[in-house]
Design a protein around this motif. Structure first.
Motif, PDB file in Angstrom:
ATOM      1  N   LEU A 199       0.832  -1.204   0.000  1.00 42.40           N
ATOM      2  CA  LEU A 199       0.000   0.000   0.000  1.00 42.40           C
ATOM      3  C   LEU A 199       0.867   1.255   0.000  1.00 42.40           C
ATOM      4  N   LEU A 200       1.885   1.291   0.856  1.00 42.65           N
ATOM      5  CA  LEU A 200       2.772   2.453   0.908  1.00 42.65           C
ATOM      6  C   LEU A 200       3.572   2.616  -0.379  1.00 42.65           C
ATOM      7  N   GLN A 201       3.987   1.516  -0.964  1.00 44.12           N
ATOM      8  CA  GLN A 201       4.774   1.578  -2.192  1.00 44.12           C
ATOM      9  C   GLN A 201       3.983   2.173  -3.356  1.00 44.12           C
ATOM     10  N   ASN A 202       2.659   2.053  -3.291  1.00 42.10           N
ATOM     11  CA  ASN A 202       1.816   2.540  -4.387  1.00 42.10           C
ATOM     12  C   ASN A 202       1.091   3.843  -4.069  1.00 42.10           C
ATOM     13  N   ALA A 203       1.264   4.364  -2.857  1.00 40.72           N
ATOM     14  CA  ALA A 203       0.567   5.589  -2.455  1.00 40.72           C
ATOM     15  C   ALA A 203       1.180   6.812  -3.127  1.00 40.72           C
TER      16      ALA A 203
END
Length: 290
Positions: A199-203
């Motif tokens: 999730l953080l990698q794609n935020a």
């Protein structure tokens, strides 16, 4: 000197004009987004205690009690100054504490909020962040969901995701999302941020408002920050924090990679209505992943 005074006078005129223009627009057109957010806040107030904290938040209670001055939590999304005054008049809250038991000597309490106020949300989405069309925003520690509701009404973000570890707060947010039909763009996940690497990698945007200091021990905070730095790496992504990274990390004696983010300037000289709190706006900091 005369030219300088004239320049300052013109600046004052422009500020007064901007202020009056804003007030007229608000009076004539209204702020539909504000009306929706205030309605959500009213519903939430009926479902939480006046301090908007859950019984399970023992760590936060303990840390507030250990501060040098007595501190109470007043949720900025739920209560504006007038509503706080109303609570005080009804004996449900106090702005002061007794310096010595049995005496009349009092001093003001420190108030802290873990949520943005409605005015701060408008500032965040209309004056701090760029157009979020097609972007994904993640609110770490979404709590009552203020950022998610604010992002829905004040931005064009495609996805607004809240991460919240407390089941009680997740239930409250879900109930508001379904009642107000916001689920087409908003979702809440019950999860620890340290499990959400993908999730953080794609935020595209990550919001962190007083997330760790009151709810984690120092070693847990360091672990969480290191996880975020390791995974929130997409170049150009934006990070919004309250307080600043320096203020959050300095007590932990933790130095993050200096090439992770750069701080971007924010124009805080914005009038957003009579309840604008310049000091609160200046607590908002914007960073870009480099």
């Amino acid at each position: 000197m005369e030219e300088l005074q004239t320049r300052f006078s013109l600046c004052d005129v422009h500020r007064q004009w901007d202020r009056r223009t804003y007030e007229l627009e608000d009076e004539l057109l209204g702020d539909n987004g504000r009306v929706l957010l205030q309605s959500i806040a009213e519903d939430l107030r009926a479902n939480v205690a006046p301090d908007a904290m859950l019984p399970c938040e023992t760590a936060a209670y303990s840390k507030m009690q250990r501060r040098s001055r007595p501190t109470v939590h007043v949720d900025g999304f739920l209560y504006d100054d007038e509503q706080v005054d109303s609570l005080c008049e009804r004996g449900l809250m106090s702005r002061n504490y007794c310096l010595s038991c049995g005496s009349h000597r009092t001093a003001p309490l420190d108030f802290i909020s873990h949520s943005f106020s409605v005015t701060e949300l408008r500032f965040l989405f209309q004056h701090v962040l760029p157009d979020l069309s097609g972007r994904t925003l993640v609110d770490v520690g979404s709590r009552l969901g203020a950022v998610l509701y604010g992002g829905y009404v004040y931005s064009s973000a495609s996805r607004l995701l809240g991460l919240e570890i407390s089941e009680g707060f997740v239930r409250l947010q879900d109930s508001m999302l379904h009642k107000y039909k916001l689920t087409d763009r908003v979702q809440v996940l019950q999860a620890d941020v340290c499990t959400q690497d993908v999730l953080l990698q794609n935020a595209d945007v990550v919001i962190m408002n007083n997330v760790f200091e009151y709810f984690m021990e120092p070693e847990q905070q360091v672990r969480a920050w290191k996880f975020i730095v390791q995974n929130f790496r997409k170049k150009g992504s934006l990070l919004v924090t309250v307080p600043s990274l320096h203020e959050s990390l300095n007590p932990l004696q933790e130095v993050l990679q200096p090439d992770w983010v750069e701080e971007l300037p924010i124009n805080y000289d914005v009038y957003l209505g009579r309840d604008t709190d310049p000091d609160a706006l200046r607590q908002i900091h914007l960073y870009r992943v480099i």
